[in-house]
Design an enzyme around this catalytic site. Structure first.
Site, PDB file in Angstrom:
ATOM      1  N   LYS A  35      64.335  45.772   3.418  1.00  0.00           N
ATOM      2  CA  LYS A  35      64.529  47.230   3.310  1.00  0.00           C
ATOM      3  C   LYS A  35      64.649  47.831   4.714  1.00  0.00           C
ATOM      4  O   LYS A  35      64.285  47.180   5.703  1.00  0.00           O
ATOM      5  CB  LYS A  35      63.355  47.854   2.554  1.00  0.00           C
ATOM      6  N   TYR A 244      59.828  65.286  33.585  1.00  0.00           N
ATOM      7  CA  TYR A 244      59.518  66.563  32.925  1.00  0.00           C
ATOM      8  C   TYR A 244      58.036  66.907  33.049  1.00  0.00           C
ATOM      9  O   TYR A 244      57.170  66.023  33.009  1.00  0.00           O
ATOM     10  CB  TYR A 244      59.871  66.485  31.435  1.00  0.00           C
TER      11      TYR A 244
HETATM   12  C1  LIG Z   1      57.503  46.974   2.233  1.00  0.00           C
HETATM   13  C2  LIG Z   1      57.035  46.260   1.025  1.00  0.00           C
HETATM   14  C3  LIG Z   1      56.813  44.873   1.056  1.00  0.00           C
HETATM   15  C4  LIG Z   1      56.802  44.075   2.339  1.00  0.00           C
HETATM   16  O1  LIG Z   1      55.608  44.375   2.988  1.00  0.00           O
HETATM   17  P1  LIG Z   1      55.172  43.683   4.372  1.00  0.00           P
HETATM   18  O2  LIG Z   1      53.823  44.242   4.616  1.00  0.00           O
HETATM   19  O3  LIG Z   1      56.162  44.155   5.374  1.00  0.00           O
HETATM   20  O4  LIG Z   1      55.192  42.229   4.172  1.00  0.00           O
HETATM   21  C5  LIG Z   1      56.532  44.228  -0.144  1.00  0.00           C
HETATM   22  N1  LIG Z   1      56.442  44.927  -1.305  1.00  0.00           N
HETATM   23  C6  LIG Z   1      56.613  46.272  -1.359  1.00  0.00           C
HETATM   24  C7  LIG Z   1      56.465  46.972  -2.661  1.00  0.00           C
HETATM   25  C8  LIG Z   1      56.887  46.982  -0.198  1.00  0.00           C
HETATM   26  O5  LIG Z   1      57.045  48.312  -0.259  1.00  0.00           O
END
Ligand SMILES: *Cc1c(COP(=O)(O)O)cnc(C)c1O
Length: 353
Positions: A35, A244
């Site tokens: 994702k 800055y």
């Molecule tokens: C993001 C996510 C993962 C992966 O999690 P990590 O901690 O990055 O391994 C797995 N399942 C769901 C539902 C998630 O939202």
């Protein structure tokens, strides 16, 4: 070249996936979470490398993200959408052969009415209160849903990065209560859950951050390097300021380098006066405020001024930077901007894309 270079080690990602795969036994499938453009590293390249390493199932957050992954992988591998089946997704879910993880009675109704017979999974809430059906809703619809043959029933742990947290066992117990005996493959563990041990593995695990070299997978191979070119070097006299808001005032003669990356590239202003860059294994303090496109560093002690300094590399990883900024490696990665020249390296193909 005045843009910084983000190096992404594809071999390390593959090695991390294989390492996480070996942590569960052979009856447990290891998926890959890609994702948010594979945590900012490029979903197409990353998904292809993971497919070569053996991953057969991929998770994205939204149907739109599934498009890039399907294009990269072609037909075959399953692409699961954690956000489920939203209004307007139907065509994408159908045309790209995505598998939505249905989170509510509304989504279940939408999916079964608009795409009868199309693969789907179910997400249950076991206490995190973020996504998924509540226990009472699941009880009400389970007989109907199970008749339609879901591919997977999953839930997500809220505190898996803290092995001793009582929430882990509470959610495991609730997951068993909701799903024992349903005869459908189950999944509870992301990276943190995999490390909690076999009780948490079920038929499928869903590692994300561990693949990209982040905590809580302590044995992960680092994946990213970030090298910032030095644009200019100047002498600063005692009493003169840098950057800055006069964020830095020289106490003695200093040599200050200006480097090409800033908060627009994901280097948060919280690094101002706090972070360190590296010339090989020599620390170079970041001084003054981080600005949009530039940062400044004190190079007085370097014998030769290098062409570039490392922000991420062997001496400083994503979790080190996260600690400085008071955040987590996930956010350091997904904040990395779009201006970097991205170099994907592997033993097979050392090249630039
Ligand atoms: C993001 C996510 C993962 C992966 O999690 P990590 O901690 O990055 O391994 C797995 N399942 C769901 C539902 C998630 O939202």
């Amino acid at each position: 070249m005045a843009t910084a270079t983000l190096t992404i080690d594809l071999d390390a990602i593959a090695a991390n996936w294989r390492a996480m795969d070996r942590m569960s036994d052979q009856t447990t499938q290891t998926a890959a979470v890609v994702k948010a453009d594979a945590y900012g590293l490029g979903a197409r390249r990353v998904a292809r490398v993971l497919a070569e390493a053996g991953a057969r199932r991929f998770f994205v957050a939204a149907a739109e993200e599934g498009a890039a992954v399907r294009q990269a992988l072609g037909p075959g591998p399953q692409i699961n959408v954690l956000g489920g089946h939203m209004a307007g997704d139907t065509e994408m879910v159908h045309d790209l052969d995505l598998t939505p993880m249905l989170n509510s009675v509304d989504q279940i109704t939408r999916h079964l009415e608009s795409l009868p017979g199309h693969p789907f999974g179910i997400q249950l809430d076991t206490g995190m209160n973020r996504l998924g059906l509540e226990a009472a809703e699941w009880e009400a619809v389970a007989p109907l849903v199970l008749e339609q043959g879901p591919e997977l029933v999953m839930s997500h742990l809220a505190c898996a990065d803290e092995p001793d947290h009582p929430m882990n066992l509470a959610q495991l117990t609730e997951f068993h209560a909701l799903t024992d005996g349903i005869g459908v493959p189950r999944s509870l563990a992301a990276t943190g859950g995999i490390l909690l041990g076999p009780d948490y593995h079920f038929e499928l695990t869903r590692p994300g951050i561990g693949l990209y070299g982040g905590r809580p997978f302590g044995d992960a191979r680092p994946v990213v390097g970030l090298s910032l070119p030095v644009i200019q070097v100047r002498e600063v006299a005692p009493g003169e300021i840098v950057g800055y808001s006069c964020g830095y005032i020289a106490d003695q003669p200093r040599l200050i380098a200006t480097l090409a990356a800033g908060y627009a590239d994901g280097l948060t202003r919280r690094y101002s006066g706090a972070a360190t860059l590296w010339d090989g294994d020599t620390a170079v303090p970041l001084v003054g405020r981080v600005s949009m496109d530039l940062i400044t560093a004190d190079v007085t002690h370097l014998r030769d001024i290098p062409r570039a300094l490392d922000m991420l590399g062997p001496m400083q990883g994503i979790d080190d930077l996260a600690d400085i900024a008071g955040t987590i490696g996930y956010e350091v990665l997904t904040s990395l901007g779009h201006r970097y020249t991205r170099r994907y390296v592997s033993a097979m193909t050392r090249g630039q894309v």
